[in-house]
Design a protein around this motif. Structure first.
Motif, PDB file in Angstrom:
ATOM      1  N   SER A  28       0.586  -1.134  -0.322  1.00 28.09           N
ATOM      2  CA  SER A  28       0.187  -0.313   0.107  1.00 28.09           C
ATOM      3  C   SER A  28       0.958   1.364  -0.103  1.00 28.09           C
ATOM      4  N   GLY A  29       0.751   2.145  -1.198  1.00 30.16           N
ATOM      5  CA  GLY A  29       1.375   3.763  -0.740  1.00 30.16           C
ATOM      6  C   GLY A  29       2.990   3.472  -2.159  1.00 30.16           C
ATOM      7  N   ALA A  30       2.725   2.193  -2.597  1.00 35.27           N
ATOM      8  CA  ALA A  30       3.728   1.957  -3.403  1.00 35.27           C
ATOM      9  C   ALA A  30       3.459   2.395  -4.969  1.00 35.27           C
ATOM     10  N   GLY A  31       2.283   2.387  -5.810  1.00 31.80           N
ATOM     11  CA  GLY A  31       1.974   3.170  -6.555  1.00 31.80           C
ATOM     12  C   GLY A  31       1.324   2.270  -7.403  1.00 31.80           C
ATOM     13  N   ARG A  32       0.230   1.295  -6.543  1.00 35.05           N
ATOM     14  CA  ARG A  32      -0.523   0.422  -7.537  1.00 35.05           C
ATOM     15  C   ARG A  32      -1.442   1.191  -8.365  1.00 35.05           C
ATOM     16  N   SER A  33      -2.420   2.157  -7.847  1.00 30.48           N
ATOM     17  CA  SER A  33      -2.944   3.174  -8.523  1.00 30.48           C
ATOM     18  C   SER A  33      -2.705   3.453 -10.335  1.00 30.48           C
ATOM     19  N   THR A  34      -1.487   4.412  -9.573  1.00 29.12           N
ATOM     20  CA  THR A  34      -0.233   4.481 -10.783  1.00 29.12           C
ATOM     21  C   THR A  34      -0.092   4.177 -12.010  1.00 29.12           C
ATOM     22  N   ALA A  35       0.654   2.393 -11.216  1.00 29.63           N
ATOM     23  CA  ALA A  35      -0.055   1.560 -12.108  1.00 29.63           C
ATOM     24  C   ALA A  35      -0.983   1.280 -12.976  1.00 29.63           C
ATOM     25  N   ALA A  36      -2.219   0.858 -12.637  1.00 27.54           N
ATOM     26  CA  ALA A  36      -3.062   0.405 -13.200  1.00 27.54           C
ATOM     27  C   ALA A  36      -3.941   1.431 -14.188  1.00 27.54           C
ATOM     28  N   LYS A  37      -3.122   2.489 -13.201  1.00 26.28           N
ATOM     29  CA  LYS A  37      -3.714   3.765 -14.524  1.00 26.28           C
ATOM     30  C   LYS A  37      -3.201   3.811 -16.055  1.00 26.28           C
ATOM     31  N   CYS A  38      -1.404   3.540 -16.133  1.00 21.73           N
ATOM     32  CA  CYS A  38      -0.694   3.492 -17.235  1.00 21.73           C
ATOM     33  C   CYS A  38      -1.330   2.362 -17.729  1.00 21.73           C
ATOM     34  N   LEU A  39      -1.621   1.348 -17.333  1.00 17.64           N
ATOM     35  CA  LEU A  39      -2.685   0.129 -18.257  1.00 17.64           C
ATOM     36  C   LEU A  39      -3.753   0.083 -18.572  1.00 17.64           C
ATOM     37  N   GLU A  40      -4.632   1.328 -17.782  1.00 12.17           N
ATOM     38  CA  GLU A  40      -5.700   1.750 -18.831  1.00 12.17           C
ATOM     39  C   GLU A  40      -4.966   2.550 -19.662  1.00 12.17           C
TER      40      GLU A  40
END
Length: 302
Positions: A28-40
Motif C-alpha cells: 500500500s502506498g507503493a504506486g498500485r493505482s498509478t501502475a493501473a492507470k498506466c495500463l488503462e
C-alpha cells in the motif's frame, strides 16, 4: 475454448481469444493505482480490487468478447491469508489453462512509505491502533510469498509518478511509444470554465461577430463567421504563435508521460470566436500528428 452462434444455415463456430492478464499487487502506498492507470491508458481493461476468486471469471468473459477485451489488468489488494490462498489458487488454475499471465509487484522502503502516508495524512490500512510502521511490517509479511511469485518487481522508493509510468510503458506498451491525445474545446465564459482544462485560451480580445446582424445567428463553424474572425488584427498571428507554443508544451507533456491534454478556447458565449479558433487550432494539432478531438461545449445553448 470456443463459442457458437446458430443461424438459418447452421452453426458457426466463433473461436474464443484468451486475453492476456496482468496482476498488479504490492505494498500500500507503493504506486498500485498509478501502475493501473498506466495500463488503462495503454488500452488495457483494468479492474480495481477484484476478489481473487473472480479473476478466472473475468478472464472467461474476456475470452468470449471476440477480441474486444484482449488485455486485462487486475489490481489485487492482499491483506489476509485466506485472500492470498484464493489468489494463488486462481493463478494456478489460469496457468493450467494456458493464460498468458504476469504478476507485477510494487514495493518501496519503509521510509518512503511512511513519508507518503504522512503526506496525505492517512493511516496504513493494516496499522489498526498501532503506528504506520506496524501496518507496513504486517503487510510485508503477508505479501512475502506473492513477491516471490512476481514476474516483475518495481521498487518505487526513489521514483516519481512519471518515472513509474515510464517503467510500466517499457514493459507493456508493445514497443509503441505511448501517445498523447488532445481535446480542443470551445466554450463560453458566461457558462463557466471547463473544469478539466489544462490550458485556457481567451479569444475575447477579438471583435464579437454577435454584433454583426448577418452573422449573429450563425456559428464559428460557418465560413463567413470564420473569415470575419480571422480578418481581425491579431487573429492569425495569435493562431500561429499559440500553435507554436503548443508544440513546446506537447513535447514536454510527452517527456513527462502525460497522456491527455485539454485546450479550452473561450469567448463570451462559446458560439463564434472560440468555435472558429478551435476549428483552426485542432487542424494545426492534427497536422502535427497529434490525435485530436474537437468539442464545442456551449454552441447551441443560446
Amino acid at each position: 475454448m470456443s463459442g457458437s452462434t446458430t443461424g438459418a444455415v447452421g452453426t458457426v463456430e466463433v473461436p474464443e481469444v484468451v486475453p492476456e492478464l496482468v496482476i498488479i499487487s504490492g505494498m500500500s502506498g507503493a504506486g498500485r493505482s498509478t501502475a493501473a492507470k498506466c495500463l488503462e491508458d495503454l488500452g488495457w481493461f483494468v479492474v480495481d480490487n477484484l476478489p481473487p476468486s473472480l479473476i478466472p471469471t473475468m478472464v472467461d468473459l474476456g475470452a468470449r468478447s471476440q477480441g474486444a477485451v484482449a488485455r486485462i489488468g487486475a489490481v489485487v489488494d492482499v491483506r489476509g491469508r485466506s485472500f492470498f490462498d484464493d489468489l494463488l489458487a486462481s493463478l494456478e488454475d489460469l496457468e493450467r489453462r494456458g493464460v498468458r499471465l504476469r504478476v507485477v509487484f510494487l514495493e518501496a522502503s519503509d521510509d518512503a512509505l511512511v513519508r507518503r502516508f504522512e503526506s496525505v495524512r492517512r493511516p496504513h490500512p493494516l496499522q489498526g491502533e498501532g503506528r504506520i510502521v506496524d501496518g507496513i511490517a504486517q503487510e510485508r509479511t503477508l505479501l512475502r510469498d506473492l513477491r516471490g511469485e512476481a514476474d516483475l518487481v518495481i521498487d518505487t522508493s526513489d521514483l516519481n509518478v512519471h518515472e513509474l509510468r515510464a517503467k510500466m510503458d517499457a514493459q507493456f506498451a508493445d514497443d509503441q511509444e505511448p501517445q498523447l491525445r488532445a481535446t480542443v474545446m470551445s466554450f463560453g465564459f458566461k457558462y463557466g470554465l471547463p473544469v478539466d482544462a489544462d490550458l485556457v485560451v481567451d479569444c475575447r480580445f477579438l471583435p464579437n461577430p454577435h454584433w454583426v446582424p448577418e452573422l449573429r445567428a450563425r456559428t464559428g463553424t460557418d465560413e463567413e463567421v470564420a473569415r470575419y474572425v480571422f480578418d481581425q488584427p491579431g487573429a492569425k498571428e495569435f493562431l500561429d504563435q499559440y500553435a507554436d507554443l503548443l508544440r513546446i508544451v506537447t513535447d514536454g507533456y510527452r517527456r513527462e508521460g502525460k497522456r491527455y491534454m485539454t485546450v479550452a478556447v473561450g469567448c463570451t458565449g462559446g458560439k463564434h470566436r472560440s468555435v472558429a479558433m478551435s476549428e483552426r487550432l485542432a487542424k494545426r494539432l492534427i497536422s502535427d500528428g497529434l490525435e485530436t478531438v474537437l468539442v464545442h461545449r456551449d454552441m447551441g445553448r443560446e
